[in-house]
Design an enzyme around this catalytic site. Structure first.
Site: not given
Ligand SMILES: *Cc1c(COP(=O)(O)O)cnc(C)c1O
Length: 394
Positions: A204, A241, A276-278, A343-344, A373
């Protein structure tokens, strides 16, 4: 007989331009305006849906052959998901709770990719009954497990890809090693599984586009090996990523796309390209807003306690991610240790972070580009409330 030593040459890492395109984030004045209308009660993530949409369009323009499937775990807020649906995105899930959420929003199930490499049998049965078709695998055991639940499942093989230069490396936990590929392909053939594609995850916040090139080069080799035994690979999933701008300069999506688009020429039209951009789609749209509960000086070190820490959404700093943080104080920057309210002892957000010396109880903290995130990680640990999500735009 003298042996000639083989000198392994390291391929010189290409240089990529950094910050070549302007990055657009939620405007700070709009954050202030929001707070003027909505008095602060508890930590809040303010998300501008227009920016989520802009990022989705920019991704699609940069990578016309690659459909973005948003990684729901980055920000599962239904308003964010709706905006992405309207922008033509598909989705990637880690669990059946995420699947149910997408179904409730009307997402066609066949466009949902189950990309968690380790799925329980019960989850597989549920997802399969709901109509999920695509499942990731990265071990012989998982191929057999998926096949035994759904004989006609379309599987894509997660392979190991370099995570060099990623702020949040993932290599090791998942991803089949290249040495193990022949055995995996044979296992698929033996149980008549439809092993139909390849995926990888470069880590990521990946600042090194070269990782995608190497991943795609490996995918090409795996495709060839699949074809040799009669399988028909037809999915290339480039994973997540894609980075966003925090304190360090980044290669823009256009720069990473140049590398990816060039490598895509080696894949025929029968190959469906997805990613799969997050973080890329959600981060820039959000400011995480929290407040200073109190300060203390211990052994000459300044400590500051926020009402949201590691358990309240501000967790990525613990793995080294550094955010841009604004406050309304203008004292000289000094080193603070920042902790959460629990408190952790692990609830320490940052050490020696330079923040204004005059920060005190009640001051607001504004964390830029924190739309991914943050809230997704938060728990009620110690009885503190979950942060809320508020949105601007539609
Ligand atoms: C978390 C994840 C993503 C997203 O990753 P980013 O770094 O947020 O783009 C895509 N594919 C899989 C399988 C993941 O676990």
């Amino acid at each position: 007989m003298p042996r000639t030593a083989t000198v392994k040459r390291l391929r010189p890492q290409p240089e990529f331009p950094l910050d070549s395109h302007p990055e657009v984030s939620l405007d700070f004045t709009r954050v202030k305006q929001y707070l003027a209308r909505h008095p602060y009660k508890k930590p809040v993530l303010l998300v501008d849906l227009e920016i989520v949409r802009t990022k989705a369009r920019r991704f699609q323009t940069a990578l016309p052959r690659v459909r973005p499937h948003f990684a729901v775990k980055a920000n599962p807020d239904p308003r964010v998901l709706k905006a992405l649906i309207q922008e033509g995105c598909g989705f990637e899930i880690a669990s059946i709770a995420e699947l149910d959420l997408l179904i409730s929003l009307g997402v066609p199930v066949a466009e949902i990719f189950y990309s968690n490499p380790m799925k329980s049998r019960a989850y597989l049965e549920y997802a399969s009954a709901k109509g999920v078709e695509w499942f990731v695998v990265d071990s012989v055991e998982e191929i057999r497990k998926v096949q035994s639940v759904k004989a006609d499942a379309k599987m894509y093989l997660r392979i190991d890809a370099p995570n060099i230069g990623s702020d949040w490396p993932l290599a090791g936990k998942f991803g089949a090693h290249m040495n193990d590929i022949p055995e995996l392909i044979q296992a698929a053939v033996d149980c008549k599984a439809d092993l139909a594609g390849v995926t990888f995850h470069v880590g990521s916040q990946c600042l090194n586009p070269e990782n995608w090139r190497v991943g795609m080069e490996r995918a090409r080799k795996v495709f060839a090996a699949m074809r040799t035994v009669g399988l028909s690979p037809r999915l290339l999933n480039l994973g997540g990523g894609y980075p966003v701008r925090h304190v360090k300069p980044i290669p823009s999506i256009e720069t990473s796309a140049e590398v990816i688009n060039k490598e895509l020429r080696h894949f025929g039209p029968e190959v469906q390209g997805i990613a799969e951009p997050g973080r890329y789609l959600a981060s820039d749209a959000g400011y995480f807003i929290c407040r200073v509960v109190g300060t203390a000086t211990r052994n000459n070190q300044r400590w500051m306690y926020w009402d949201a820490g590691v358990f309240g959404g501000v967790i990525e700093t613990t793995e080294g991610l550094r955010y841009i943080i604004y406050t309304e104080r203008d004292g000289e920057p000094v080193a603070w240790n920042v902790a959460g309210p629990t408190c952790d002892s692990v609830d320490v957000v940052m050490r020696d972070e330079l923040l204004p010396a005059d920060l005190q109880e009640g001051d607001m903290i504004f964390i830029k580009n924190a739309g991914a995130y943050t809230t997704a990680y938060a728990s009620n640990f110690n009885g503190f409330p979950l942060p809320e999500v508020a949105t601007l735009g539609s």
